[in-house]
Design a protein around this motif. Structure first.
Motif, PDB file in Angstrom:
ATOM      1  N   LEU A  57       0.835  -1.204   0.000  1.00 42.94           N
ATOM      2  CA  LEU A  57       0.000   0.000   0.000  1.00 42.94           C
ATOM      3  C   LEU A  57       0.867   1.250   0.000  1.00 42.94           C
ATOM      4  O   LEU A  57       0.583   2.208  -0.728  1.00 42.94           O
ATOM      5  N   ASP A  58       1.915   1.246   0.795  1.00 45.13           N
ATOM      6  CA  ASP A  58       2.806   2.407   0.855  1.00 45.13           C
ATOM      7  C   ASP A  58       3.582   2.598  -0.445  1.00 45.13           C
ATOM      8  O   ASP A  58       3.738   3.714  -0.919  1.00 45.13           O
ATOM      9  N   PHE A  59       4.074   1.505  -1.017  1.00 44.72           N
ATOM     10  CA  PHE A  59       4.905   1.605  -2.212  1.00 44.72           C
ATOM     11  C   PHE A  59       4.093   1.871  -3.479  1.00 44.72           C
ATOM     12  O   PHE A  59       4.452   2.724  -4.287  1.00 44.72           O
ATOM     13  N   HIS A  60       2.973   1.140  -3.653  1.00 46.92           N
ATOM     14  CA  HIS A  60       2.222   1.232  -4.917  1.00 46.92           C
ATOM     15  C   HIS A  60       1.095   2.266  -4.897  1.00 46.92           C
ATOM     16  O   HIS A  60       0.588   2.644  -5.951  1.00 46.92           O
ATOM     17  N   ARG A  61       0.661   2.691  -3.721  1.00 50.74           N
ATOM     18  CA  ARG A  61      -0.368   3.720  -3.573  1.00 50.74           C
ATOM     19  C   ARG A  61      -1.617   3.470  -4.434  1.00 50.74           C
ATOM     20  O   ARG A  61      -1.966   4.295  -5.289  1.00 50.74           O
ATOM     21  N   PRO A  62      -2.306   2.361  -4.212  1.00 48.31           N
ATOM     22  CA  PRO A  62      -3.517   2.094  -4.996  1.00 48.31           C
ATOM     23  C   PRO A  62      -4.653   3.036  -4.608  1.00 48.31           C
ATOM     24  O   PRO A  62      -4.645   3.614  -3.512  1.00 48.31           O
ATOM     25  N   ASP A  63      -5.615   3.168  -5.508  1.00 47.90           N
ATOM     26  CA  ASP A  63      -6.816   3.968  -5.239  1.00 47.90           C
ATOM     27  C   ASP A  63      -7.874   3.147  -4.515  1.00 47.90           C
ATOM     28  O   ASP A  63      -8.760   3.705  -3.867  1.00 47.90           O
ATOM     29  N   ALA A  90      -8.412  -5.817   4.714  1.00 44.14           N
ATOM     30  CA  ALA A  90      -9.402  -4.735   4.802  1.00 44.14           C
ATOM     31  C   ALA A  90      -9.011  -3.728   5.880  1.00 44.14           C
ATOM     32  O   ALA A  90      -9.164  -2.514   5.701  1.00 44.14           O
ATOM     33  N   LEU A  91      -8.494  -4.207   6.998  1.00 45.84           N
ATOM     34  CA  LEU A  91      -8.063  -3.322   8.073  1.00 45.84           C
ATOM     35  C   LEU A  91      -6.903  -2.432   7.622  1.00 45.84           C
ATOM     36  O   LEU A  91      -6.898  -1.222   7.891  1.00 45.84           O
ATOM     37  N   CYS A  92      -5.931  -3.010   6.944  1.00 50.10           N
ATOM     38  CA  CYS A  92      -4.789  -2.227   6.437  1.00 50.10           C
ATOM     39  C   CYS A  92      -5.278  -1.117   5.504  1.00 50.10           C
ATOM     40  O   CYS A  92      -4.802   0.019   5.574  1.00 50.10           O
ATOM     41  N   ALA A  93      -6.218  -1.442   4.632  1.00 49.26           N
ATOM     42  CA  ALA A  93      -6.756  -0.438   3.710  1.00 49.26           C
ATOM     43  C   ALA A  93      -7.544   0.627   4.468  1.00 49.26           C
ATOM     44  O   ALA A  93      -7.424   1.827   4.185  1.00 49.26           O
ATOM     45  N   ALA A  94      -8.346   0.206   5.437  1.00 51.16           N
ATOM     46  CA  ALA A  94      -9.159   1.157   6.209  1.00 51.16           C
ATOM     47  C   ALA A  94      -8.290   2.155   6.954  1.00 51.16           C
ATOM     48  O   ALA A  94      -8.657   3.327   7.085  1.00 51.16           O
ATOM     49  N   LEU A  98      -8.703   3.882   2.388  1.00 46.58           N
ATOM     50  CA  LEU A  98      -8.866   3.360   1.032  1.00 46.58           C
ATOM     51  C   LEU A  98     -10.144   2.534   0.959  1.00 46.58           C
ATOM     52  O   LEU A  98     -10.412   1.735   1.858  1.00 46.58           O
ATOM     53  N   PRO A  99     -10.903   2.695  -0.102  1.00 47.80           N
ATOM     54  CA  PRO A  99     -12.087   1.842  -0.252  1.00 47.80           C
ATOM     55  C   PRO A  99     -11.672   0.390  -0.492  1.00 47.80           C
ATOM     56  O   PRO A  99     -10.640   0.124  -1.116  1.00 47.80           O
ATOM     57  N   VAL A 100     -12.481  -0.523   0.028  1.00 49.30           N
ATOM     58  CA  VAL A 100     -12.255  -1.956  -0.156  1.00 49.30           C
ATOM     59  C   VAL A 100     -13.476  -2.529  -0.848  1.00 49.30           C
ATOM     60  O   VAL A 100     -14.603  -2.322  -0.402  1.00 49.30           O
ATOM     61  N   ALA A 101     -13.255  -3.208  -1.957  1.00 51.39           N
ATOM     62  CA  ALA A 101     -14.343  -3.864  -2.693  1.00 51.39           C
ATOM     63  C   ALA A 101     -14.140  -5.371  -2.601  1.00 51.39           C
ATOM     64  O   ALA A 101     -13.017  -5.857  -2.762  1.00 51.39           O
ATOM     65  N   PHE A 102     -15.214  -6.071  -2.318  1.00 49.04           N
ATOM     66  CA  PHE A 102     -15.154  -7.527  -2.239  1.00 49.04           C
ATOM     67  C   PHE A 102     -15.842  -8.114  -3.456  1.00 49.04           C
ATOM     68  O   PHE A 102     -16.950  -7.698  -3.798  1.00 49.04           O
ATOM     69  N   HIS A 103     -15.186  -9.053  -4.114  1.00 47.93           N
ATOM     70  CA  HIS A 103     -15.736  -9.719  -5.296  1.00 47.93           C
ATOM     71  C   HIS A 103     -15.741 -11.219  -5.056  1.00 47.93           C
ATOM     72  O   HIS A 103     -14.761 -11.776  -4.554  1.00 47.93           O
TER      73      HIS A 103
END
Length: 194
Positions: A57-63, A90-94, A98-103
């Motif tokens: 997350l820190d290196f790639h900086r996703p949306d 999900a916790l790391c993103a929160a 960052l939004p988290v989408a589940f598929h």
């Protein structure tokens, strides 16, 4: 849009970053698999996954982060490990807002191959083609992580339009109900004064 796709698992957790361009063009930024030893304590395995996800997350900086939704499997232990790993992601993103989408697996398979019943080999082949990779991502967890990212890029615009249409329809319905209620009040008031 940049998506971090995550195929959660305790033994192997697939991570893949894809960038979406115009239309359906997608490029692979990075892919890897985080491995944890089965003999390690659960807390240490989850910590290893969390540390790796946070680095990505820190290196790639996703949306956005796209995670495979846990589905019913015959092996409860596998489901629990997958759910725990997915929760850590999900916790790391929160923590980064960052939004988290589940598929679901069938959503991913359908988006990538056109069939929700495709096998892992078909998904891997299509991921390799879509991303124009020189070789197939391996193991399958790596390909699945990339597939999750692609799925999100291709499905999210449609999901956003549907959500927008549903919100507009709900607003129109509220407005219509309010007008009906106001007309009924006026009718009652007019009937009471005559």
């Amino acid at each position: 849009m940049r998506v971090l796709g995550v195929d959660p698992g305790l033994t192997r957790c697939g991570l893949g970053v894809v960038d979406g361009g115009l239309g359906r063009s997608v490029t692979c930024v990075a892919v890897d698999v985080v491995r944890t030893p089965a003999e390690a304590e659960l807390s240490q395995r989850l910590l290893r996954i969390a540390d790796a996800v946070e680095e990505w997350l820190d290196f790639h900086r996703p949306d956005v982060v796209a995670v495979e939704r846990v589905f019913s499997q015959h092996n409860v232990r596998t489901v629990m490990g997958t759910a725990q790993a997915g929760g850590v992601v999900a916790l790391c993103a929160a923590r980064r807002d960052l939004p988290v989408a589940f598929h679901t697996p069938s959503e991913v398979k359908a988006a990538i191959t056109g069939s929700g019943r495709a096998d892992k080999a078909q998904v891997t082949t299509m991921v390799t083609r879509v991303l124009r990779l020189a070789r197939k991502p391996s193991p399958a967890d790596a390909a699945d992580a990339l597939a999750l990212g692609i799925c999100h890029l291709w499905r999210e615009p449609m999901r956003a339009r549907l959500a927008e249409a549903e919100a507009r329809a709900a607003e129109l319905a509220r407005t219509h109900r309010a007008r009906l209620a106001a007309a009924a009040r006026r009718k009652r008031e007019t009937g009471a004064t005559s």
